[in-house]
Design a protein around this motif. Sequence first.
Motif, PDB file in Angstrom:
ATOM      1  N   THR A  84       0.967  -1.355  -0.081  1.00 16.00           N
ATOM      2  CA  THR A  84      -0.079   0.038  -0.038  1.00 16.00           C
ATOM      3  C   THR A  84       0.944   1.313   0.093  1.00 16.00           C
ATOM      4  O   THR A  84       0.133   2.535  -0.296  1.00 16.00           O
ATOM      5  CB  THR A  84      -0.993   0.114   1.220  1.00 16.00           C
ATOM      6  OG1 THR A  84      -0.148  -0.023   2.489  1.00 16.00           O
ATOM      7  CG2 THR A  84      -1.948  -1.180   1.052  1.00 16.00           C
ATOM      8  N   ALA A  85       2.095   1.099   0.366  1.00 15.91           N
ATOM      9  CA  ALA A  85       3.067   2.223   0.262  1.00 15.91           C
ATOM     10  C   ALA A  85       4.358   1.912  -0.052  1.00 15.91           C
ATOM     11  O   ALA A  85       5.098   1.037   0.401  1.00 15.91           O
ATOM     12  CB  ALA A  85       2.886   3.098   1.465  1.00 15.91           C
ATOM     13  N   VAL A 128      -3.690  -0.477   7.945  1.00 16.61           N
ATOM     14  CA  VAL A 128      -3.241  -0.252   6.510  1.00 16.61           C
ATOM     15  C   VAL A 128      -1.985   0.904   6.901  1.00 16.61           C
ATOM     16  O   VAL A 128      -2.235   1.906   7.247  1.00 16.61           O
ATOM     17  CB  VAL A 128      -4.370   0.245   5.733  1.00 16.61           C
ATOM     18  CG1 VAL A 128      -3.756   0.477   4.460  1.00 16.61           C
ATOM     19  CG2 VAL A 128      -5.423  -0.855   5.482  1.00 16.61           C
ATOM     20  N   ASN A 130      -0.488   3.748   4.815  1.00 15.43           N
ATOM     21  CA  ASN A 130      -1.003   4.604   3.522  1.00 15.43           C
ATOM     22  C   ASN A 130       0.028   5.384   2.969  1.00 15.43           C
ATOM     23  O   ASN A 130      -0.072   5.681   1.768  1.00 15.43           O
ATOM     24  CB  ASN A 130      -2.313   5.585   4.124  1.00 15.43           C
ATOM     25  CG  ASN A 130      -3.547   5.003   4.790  1.00 15.43           C
ATOM     26  OD1 ASN A 130      -3.906   3.882   3.874  1.00 15.43           O
ATOM     27  ND2 ASN A 130      -4.099   5.225   5.697  1.00 15.43           N
ATOM     28  N   ASN A 131       1.000   5.833   3.652  1.00 17.88           N
ATOM     29  CA  ASN A 131       2.067   6.686   3.128  1.00 17.88           C
ATOM     30  C   ASN A 131       3.230   6.863   3.828  1.00 17.88           C
ATOM     31  O   ASN A 131       3.112   6.979   5.351  1.00 17.88           O
ATOM     32  CB  ASN A 131       1.622   8.239   2.637  1.00 17.88           C
ATOM     33  CG  ASN A 131       1.670   8.519   1.242  1.00 17.88           C
ATOM     34  OD1 ASN A 131       2.474   8.184   0.882  1.00 17.88           O
ATOM     35  ND2 ASN A 131       0.464   9.064   0.662  1.00 17.88           N
ATOM     36  N   CYS A 143      -0.717   5.732   8.847  1.00 19.34           N
ATOM     37  CA  CYS A 143      -1.277   4.585   8.966  1.00 19.34           C
ATOM     38  C   CYS A 143      -3.028   4.914   9.240  1.00 19.34           C
ATOM     39  O   CYS A 143      -3.379   5.909   9.606  1.00 19.34           O
ATOM     40  CB  CYS A 143      -0.829   3.531  10.014  1.00 19.34           C
ATOM     41  SG  CYS A 143       0.845   3.297   9.740  1.00 19.34           S
ATOM     42  N   ASP A 144      -3.983   3.924   9.171  1.00 18.22           N
ATOM     43  CA  ASP A 144      -5.411   3.812   9.291  1.00 18.22           C
ATOM     44  C   ASP A 144      -5.423   4.245  10.756  1.00 18.22           C
ATOM     45  O   ASP A 144      -6.613   5.094  11.201  1.00 18.22           O
ATOM     46  CB  ASP A 144      -6.125   2.681   9.057  1.00 18.22           C
ATOM     47  CG  ASP A 144      -6.507   2.658   7.443  1.00 18.22           C
ATOM     48  OD1 ASP A 144      -6.063   3.595   6.507  1.00 18.22           O
ATOM     49  OD2 ASP A 144      -7.185   1.815   7.010  1.00 18.22           O
ATOM     50  N   LYS A 173      -4.219   9.545   6.571  1.00 14.53           N
ATOM     51  CA  LYS A 173      -3.987   8.872   4.847  1.00 14.53           C
ATOM     52  C   LYS A 173      -2.610   9.532   4.522  1.00 14.53           C
ATOM     53  O   LYS A 173      -2.152   8.808   3.895  1.00 14.53           O
ATOM     54  CB  LYS A 173      -5.104   9.827   4.138  1.00 14.53           C
ATOM     55  CG  LYS A 173      -6.480   9.277   4.704  1.00 14.53           C
ATOM     56  CD  LYS A 173      -6.772   8.001   4.175  1.00 14.53           C
ATOM     57  CE  LYS A 173      -8.345   7.545   4.228  1.00 14.53           C
ATOM     58  NZ  LYS A 173      -8.945   7.982   3.182  1.00 14.53           N
ATOM     59  N   ASP A 174      -1.931  10.737   5.073  1.00  8.94           N
ATOM     60  CA  ASP A 174      -0.720  11.057   4.552  1.00  8.94           C
ATOM     61  C   ASP A 174      -0.015  12.158   5.599  1.00  8.94           C
ATOM     62  O   ASP A 174      -0.893  12.450   6.366  1.00  8.94           O
ATOM     63  CB  ASP A 174      -0.988  11.693   3.241  1.00  8.94           C
ATOM     64  CG  ASP A 174       0.248  11.820   2.565  1.00  8.94           C
ATOM     65  OD1 ASP A 174       1.402  11.471   2.849  1.00  8.94           O
ATOM     66  OD2 ASP A 174       0.461  12.678   1.545  1.00  8.94           O
ATOM     67  N   ASN A 218      -6.873  13.062   1.455  1.00  9.02           N
ATOM     68  CA  ASN A 218      -6.173  11.775   1.086  1.00  9.02           C
ATOM     69  C   ASN A 218      -4.606  11.933   0.928  1.00  9.02           C
ATOM     70  O   ASN A 218      -4.048  11.273   1.211  1.00  9.02           O
ATOM     71  CB  ASN A 218      -6.906  11.206  -0.134  1.00  9.02           C
ATOM     72  CG  ASN A 218      -8.243  10.653  -0.036  1.00  9.02           C
ATOM     73  OD1 ASN A 218      -8.434  10.136   0.840  1.00  9.02           O
ATOM     74  ND2 ASN A 218      -8.903  11.037  -0.928  1.00  9.02           N
TER      75      ASN A 218
END
Length: 768
Positions: A84-85, A128, A130-131, A143-144, A173-174, A218
């Motif tokens: 995912t990243a 998750v 994410n970035n 992360c989530d 998200k970032d 996002n």
Amino acid sequence: MHLNHMFRIIIGIVLFGILNQSHAQTYDIGEWIEHFSKRDVVLMDESGGVIYAATHSSVFMYDIESGEYTTKTTAEGLSDINITAIKYNETYNFLMVGYASGLIDFVYDNDVFTIVDIQQNSSLTSKVVNNIHYSGDTAYVACDFGLLLINIPQKEIKSTYFLGTSQQSVVVKDVTIGFDSVWVATDQGIFVAPERGTNLYNYQNWSTVDILPDYEYNFVEKIGSSIYCAASETDRDHIYIYSNGQYEEFAPNNEFRSTRLDKRGDYFTMIASYRIWFLNDNEQFVEDLYFTGYNNNWIVPNDGFIYNDVVYFADKVSGIIKLYDEEELAFSPNSPFANTINQITSNQGVTYVTGGIPGAKYNAYGMYIYDGYWINLNSKTNSALSSIPNINYIAFERGNNSKMYATSYGYGFLVFEDTTLTDFYNADNSTLQNIAGYPDVYIITTGLQADDNMGAWVTLSGVPEPINYYDGSGEWMSFDLNSEITNSTLRELEKMPWGHMWCVEEGSGIVVFDPEMLKAGQITNAYNRFSVKSSDGSGLTTVVTAMAVDHDGYVWFGMDEGGLAVYYNASSALDNDITASKIIVEQGGIAQYLLENERVSSIAIDGGNRKWIGTETGGAFLISEDGTEQIFNLNTSNSPLPTNFIRDIEVDQVNGIVYIGTDEGLLGYYTGVKESASSVDELKIYPNPVYENYNDLVRIEGLQDEMKLKITDVGGQIVFETTATGGTAYWNMRDFYNARVSTGVYLFYASSADGSQTASGKVFVVSP
């Protein structure tokens, strides 16, 4: 050559012959060979002229100047799939990879280090990654559940920040660093906090940038003197530029979805549907272009960058897209077209994989063919297949390896010469029938087998005549077995060594038929339908999940309720309602039925008559010839298998490789067990010679299954003996006392149990 004659060979001549033989050992026993698709590129980065690309289940590096690839998958050390990243770190020269599971890898040239803390934290729900953003020796990971700070030199988590409360969590998200602050894009807006000097464990020390519109964000990135952030609402996204307490909307009149806002290589990438901008550190546009996807496929790029004035995009179907001089070039490492697998077939050492899974009529995956190099044959790569997607089964005309039959789930029946489509049949020109209730073509093909007369049998589901025969020259016949199987769901079509065909009748049991009798019109005596029962008359199952016949003519099958059973008298099934037996094994001193808690999805038989069992939740099992011993279980915890859901297993007995198809891709497992030779004379032994630094196994091929092999020195003293499995045996260069043999020539003599077949060979061993 007889053994006593071999003893008299002059050693110098023997050594000369041995030193002039060579046979490269390609794989070691137990070695994994990954075959994940590398075309679904979702993330990219660039550093020093090297592209770092991530697919769903792999990362690969591409050197732009040399054109060389390096791949990393679970077989080469990656800890997981569902990437995912990614972000490359130029200071410490590694690629950080994040996963949906919360695992985080440090990927170096020759090593992978994994942080498992988040993945193993049972108190977290969604984990998750994410970035990723770097600042000095710290990696900020969105992360989530919150924000991680990782100490890069120590490779450990130093801080975890939760921006919400126990009653209201905040999804991160970032993240970016700018103006001495940490900026975080979340599902509840943009949060900001001082980078230093504040207790960021206290969520109250994080504040939202209230002037920005109240959306889910996002992406966030510092570019020049501004903070760029991408927000999402129901029907469109927005990009805002925030600076000095004010903001303006970027491209306010464009409707788009943001798929990337990040630093990639030397520039910043902004992707808003088919509009892409590249900016430098001064917020100046380096490139502004409109791209409708590779060959105008209207697939929005997932990622991209500029290197030496050339644009590169990530495409989830075609790999990496290179744009230069108004030309488009798609490239990726050679691999299967997709990770979707329905059937694996091995034919003369060539592996064929179909991607046409049930229920996916418009799936364009076709088939993937491997003979040292992958060839993808589907509606995207072959114009002849443009209207025939979703190939689900293949079979080869008996005695003709170049003529291939195939079925398409939804469309019909195909004939190939090598990889060239020569004929196509559907409801308009054959007995194949569309399923009722659909306005257009929908032929549900569920099984395919070639017969011994250059023809093929096809089973269908949900039609009046579900058994169909193609005679090899364009003529068709269809059967409903006296209306007993009208509208039935048939599947798992298997050809038996004695000429009969077996198939599963969903919800009822087994259908057995004699192909020649059916074609001759002797319908009443040509088939038998029977439920699956044990010898005491009790029903074992109404749903058989998988089926295979072994070298003894026994039919092994899996059951919906779990476990395996065997028909030992399968050849009499046409005339008798035969019964099946479950295998009783001992586990921890307790007797139980073989794999009773596993739902079997596939069964394959290797050259030694051992059974490879694929399951839906437990991975792959290897059991002994009679089923009473579990040799091992391969699963996600002890192997590179990406999941424990096995869709199909096939044994390539020419090359000694077991292909395991999961719902997330294909791997090969090298067993070295090859097909038993039809006749024997001279053994193939390698490596040969064996040097002092070689500590692996010596492989002996050209045997027949269960041949006895004796190894002697030149004086006739037996130093080791073993029994062949399939057509292969192994020697660890040790004697009966487990001591490595001394330097010299060793002679091999193999014989069948009755002595009618013999073979010999020799090897030179150099010991330390």
